[in-house]
Write a protein that holds these residues in place. Sequence first.
Motif, short mmCIF file in Angstrom:
data_model
loop_
_atom_site.label_atom_id
_atom_site.label_comp_id
_atom_site.label_asym_id
_atom_site.label_seq_id
_atom_site.Cartn_x
_atom_site.Cartn_y
_atom_site.Cartn_z
N GLY A 178 0.86 -1.21 0.13
CA GLY A 178 0.03 0.04 -0.06
C GLY A 178 1.00 1.21 0.19
N GLY A 179 1.87 1.16 0.73
CA GLY A 179 2.68 2.27 0.69
C GLY A 179 1.96 3.54 1.41
N ASP A 180 2.36 4.52 0.54
CA ASP A 180 1.60 5.87 0.88
C ASP A 180 0.10 5.84 0.69
OD1 ASP A 180 4.25 7.01 1.74
OD2 ASP A 180 4.35 8.04 -0.24
N LYS A 181 -0.14 4.96 -0.19
CA LYS A 181 -1.66 5.17 -0.44
C LYS A 181 -2.48 4.11 0.53
CE LYS A 181 -0.85 4.60 -5.44
NZ LYS A 181 -0.58 3.71 -6.72
N GLY A 182 -1.81 3.45 1.59
CA GLY A 182 -2.51 3.12 2.64
C GLY A 182 -3.21 1.58 2.17
N PHE A 183 -3.83 1.09 3.39
CA PHE A 183 -4.55 -0.29 3.16
C PHE A 183 -5.86 -0.39 3.67
CE2 PHE A 183 -1.67 -1.13 6.73
CZ PHE A 183 -2.40 -1.75 7.37
N PHE A 184 -6.54 -1.45 3.23
CA PHE A 184 -7.82 -1.85 3.88
C PHE A 184 -7.91 -3.45 4.19
CE2 PHE A 184 -11.96 -3.88 3.84
CZ PHE A 184 -12.67 -2.92 5.11
N LEU A 185 -7.90 -3.94 5.43
CA LEU A 185 -7.78 -5.14 5.70
C LEU A 185 -9.10 -5.75 6.39
CD1 LEU A 185 -6.56 -8.12 5.86
CD2 LEU A 185 -5.34 -6.88 8.01
N MET A 186 -9.60 -6.70 5.99
CA MET A 186 -10.82 -7.26 6.64
C MET A 186 -10.34 -8.68 7.18
SD MET A 186 -13.31 -9.79 7.44
CE MET A 186 -13.08 -10.66 5.81
N SER A 187 -10.40 -8.99 8.66
CA SER A 187 -9.84 -10.07 9.23
C SER A 187 -11.08 -10.72 9.98
CB SER A 187 -8.89 -9.78 10.25
OG SER A 187 -8.27 -10.91 10.93
N GLU A 188 -11.44 -12.00 9.87
CA GLU A 188 -12.60 -12.63 10.19
C GLU A 188 -12.39 -13.64 11.16
OE1 GLU A 188 -14.95 -14.89 7.54
OE2 GLU A 188 -16.69 -14.70 8.82
#
Lengths: 669, 669
Positions: free
Chosen positions: A428-438
């Motif tokens: 993701g670097g500077d663009k960041g990230f989205f994580l779903m953990s279930e």
Amino acid sequence: MIAKVSVLAALTATLSAVNAQTFHRLGTCPTLGCILPPDQQDFLPGQYFDLRFEVHAPVNGSEAFNKGVPDEKFTGTITKDGGSPKNIADYFKVSEPQLEKWTFSWYEDLFARDAKNKTIVNAASKIYRRIALNEPGTYKIKLNYYSNKTTEATWVVRPIAKTKKAKNIIFFIGDGMTTNMITAARLLAHKSINGKYQTKFALDQMPVIGHQMTHSIDSFITDSANSASALYSGHKSTVNAMGVYVDSSPDSFDDPKVETIVEIITRLWGSAWGAVSTAFMADATPIALATHTRTRGMYGPLIDQMLNGVTNYTWTKMNGPDVFFGGGAEQFLPGSGSYQGKDYYDAFAKKGYTVSLNKTSLLKADDSKKALGIFCTGNLPVWLDRNIFPDNLKKLKNDPSGNKSAALDLPGLKEMTLKAIDVLHKRGGDKGFFLMSEAASIDKQMHALDYSRALGDLMELDDTLKATIEKLEKIGELNNTLIVVSADHGHGFDVFGNADTKYLAAQKDDRKKRDAVGVYANSGLSGYQMEQPGISYNTGANFPVNWDPRYAIAPGFGANPDHRENYRVNKSPRVPAVDGLPGFGKDNYFVNPADNTDGFIVNGTLPTEEAQGVHSLTDVPVYARGPCSDLFQGTYNNIDIFYKMAECFGLGQPSHGTGNGTSPGCKKH
Amino acid sequence: MIAKVSVLAALTATLSAVNAQTFHRLGTCPTLGCILPPDQQDFLPGQYFDLRFEVHAPVNGSEAFNKGVPDEKFTGTITKDGGSPKNIADYFKVSEPQLEKWTFSWYEDLFARDAKNKTIVNAASKIYRRIALNEPGTYKIKLNYYSNKTTEATWVVRPIAKTKKAKNIIFFIGDGMTTNMITAARLLAHKSINGKYQTKFALDQMPVIGHQMTHSIDSFITDSANSASALYSGHKSTVNAMGVYVDSSPDSFDDPKVETIVEIITRLWGSAWGAVSTAFMADATPIALATHTRTRGMYGPLIDQMLNGVTNYTWTKMNGPDVFFGGGAEQFLPGSGSYQGKDYYDAFAKKGYTVSLNKTSLLKADDSKKALGIFCTGNLPVWLDRNIFPDNLKKLKNDPSGNKSAALDLPGLKEMTLKAIDVLHKRGGDKGFFLMSEAASIDKQMHALDYSRALGDLMELDDTLKATIEKLEKIGELNNTLIVVSADHGHGFDVFGNADTKYLAAQKDDRKKRDAVGVYANSGLSGYQMEQPGISYNTGANFPVNWDPRYAIAPGFGANPDHRENYRVNKSPRVPAVDGLPGFGKDNYFVNPADNTDGFIVNGTLPTEEAQGVHSLTDVPVYARGPCSDLFQGTYNNIDIFYKMAECFGLGQPSHGTGNGTSPGCKKH
């Protein structure tokens, strides 16, 4: 559960429609003219969606109309904030779609079902695909049909920020997890002295709590597909559906779609995103992140859609998640479980993924590459079996290579999630990230009334949350990351006392066995935190020191099949009820004669065709910390979680992007 | 329930002590030397309390010691924050108390109970009365006994603000109310279109949510006495006890006391305070505000203590509440139910109270005077009977005058609460007020598995909250008033689907009747908000438009006695199980043959001596608005509610006051 899902999926095919209660003609359409998305729906500015009109002509039954001939000359208009009505195709600058026609049937009630008295409905329809409303405000949609009938829908495009307040979002979902279960797990996992817990769950240290309502759009009890969809897209849906509003057509993949959060961040910015689950990865909660169907049981096609995006219609272009870790090798191994029999390990590898089939390989995988990790067939074995009863793992033939051996080099939710953060942070670097953990098996084990296994996986979720906070702190991302922990729905479950399991087992009579239960003052203290000579699991804080105490919790369920209860931990996974007993026919579940043989029988409250417990109505808790966490206070709808995350991510953008998505087919109005 | 309480109270007399689980020797004392308050307790600076030491010598059983002779030469010390130990009497500047001795007995487990094998324990004890710790910090108490044994307790006096942030606090308690019940009540009370509620509960608009843990000090399932005590005093207690830590002596009124919030504000400032409840007023939740006993069933003496304060020992001087509205005429009418057979209407009137025995009189009462309102014998009839089934009221002989006629001129929770605010606002003046308002029958009707009546009273609580906010706004006190809404414990309860009540009633077989239940998609929409020709209750928003729809909710309980379920509203109050069926002896409850005769049988999970459902473990929600409401975020213990209210009220004062209380017997250390 896989088996359960298939049954539901099959039901949907014939009974997709609704009217009043037990069955519906079409849940979102009480009149004969349907607008999908229906009345009262909300949108993110610029969010892609499809708009379908349907006109119904019931041939028979209580609503029989126009001799079963649907009006094919219906027309639709859209009006923004009190302006003048415009034709749909003109407004969205798309061509007028082809008319579609089909027939479907449904039962009006249970008496009709018993009498096999189906109502037949003919439908005419049009669908306007991949359109968007870019400006916040109120929109009125009107459908005119049968010359003098109209159906109206009011939509609201919410004003949402265009600037990011959080670089990353990690969204933990405890599938089926309620406040009641967290309370029970705490009692098992933490020692209390004179009414004060000596250690705490990470959940209990989250600064913000909210409550979300989980109901479906057309029924008050949800399943994990449409609730996941609501959380990810801001649009409620119907049981078994995700990323779509359910229409009445026979095709499972032609229903009107809505764009999800990961599709939007991919299109706008090319942020990294991933899904981690202890379920099979085609299961609703992970797969709903970026797929669109009204039939969740289409596992093979859904894995293909996850990798390659929507291919049957123009849609946001997707190239697969950056991280995809869990179970469900059946849809990856070439064969009957995979789409068109193809090898999806190979398909993912060809797109540049590292492919890990065990924990050792996972931990070594290159963080700069997209990562697939599939660790077994079916769901991952639960925490209790991995840590307390490991012999149960050896009996399985669940190796993800398909070689029918036992998968023993297994990661847990914590290892998968921490690795996911490494990969997403890098990519993701500077663009960041989205994580779903279930934590998927809280739900799956509650279905089986196996509360010890369910609560063990809840403790594992909490342990993962704790490790995640520590990890983010270490890599300098804690203050940039919104962490949300919630559930998709509940199960009726609560603890009402203890049970002296020794006394219970020693009694012969079912009514006398119930006398082993201690309520109020006699519930006493938690047996799970009393040291027992010879028992040491080395599982550390956050977990019991004895899983099988003489004085065990006595919990009950909101709804259950017939079963037998002895309140002890089940040394192997539980099957409470069984079908096909001699003389009782199919879909007629009774107490499993092999389950808890020294217990007493609790007869069920569910239809006898139900093998397991079912979901419940209760609002579920939402925990938040980090940027924007204040937004998550109070009581709200599950779709609001999406809009709160969108606000925090600054997703209130018109539908064009700087990421790897395509530009919109429509311009700003 | 009254009957239930008496049984519990009787049990306590013989089984007040505890060890491991089902029964205890003394719940807060796992060793033979006891300190009460025990280890890990918290205090408000300046809060009065009593300190008791006990030394136990079991004569027989697993702990038999010293031939049953307790050490009478035990000594105790207190040490502040690493200072040097001081003798208790010296430290608190009180005289050394007399030695007390007694004997008690208990059963070590259920096998011992069945065999009538009692363990006898001799005890020696001393109690230091009305002492206080004025300075925040950590205190270590040490008890030395049997020459070489010690028991230690660490206490924390919390640093609490000395300045007021809120002028008034209104504390609503939905007795037994859980998030699950609020969710269910919302489904009945508010109309939803395509997944979006069109109106809202006032609860759902509260800005802050927290969760509180409800467990007792020595058992994980609480009753309403000790949970109320924790909320009001910051000290957890034992089932059936309030305002005290439970000792092992036979006297119900000699246990070590702790000062409650209304005692403290009376002593410090002379603020006004009141209690409103739909229960009989000697019931735990209202009476625990200012009384001290370990036996909640002592109704008559408790009403005397509420009016006249503690009279058997020196304690905070109290002169009765400013407002006291509810049911329970039995303890006011001269006779067997009142203390020493006296007339407590008269006793209250002599102390300057207006006395109202019906709504008309209540509304006219002089706001400048203390107000007693007792509107019936027993509990107030519930909202559902007052508004939907008023014929049920006419069958009662519950007039508060004792004339055996029906009490028909009844206020509801809303009328009582609004009048209470008028009186307290007038009488508190600049000193402000504290009001506790309880919706008691959420709990009482959940015990009876009568969820329609329970949910009706939950809706009434919400309606009262809404009216309270409007009223405070009108009198200019909204921004000065902290409003907290919570519960004291839960009941296992959740909705899992709908039930086609017509289909259910038409089936002959119990298993076939269960087929009437629709789960997931087949739960459909709420039947309670579908207009039905001929039905109009005129109960307005916040309540159902049809209480008896064909498609009713299907809820389940965490724990229940044997009962029969048909899911319809009960047209008269429900009695699910009955005792004394021919041939089955006493305390052996079976399905009530007269209840839901067209339903199916659900056998119980509780001991067969239980007539009703029981309390559950779940954390309960806390809603807050107004000054300090942010303090109520997150997850915490029930005692923390007291400390948060104390912080908001600025109660962190040394133990002397400007109000009408007495000066302390001890000085600041």
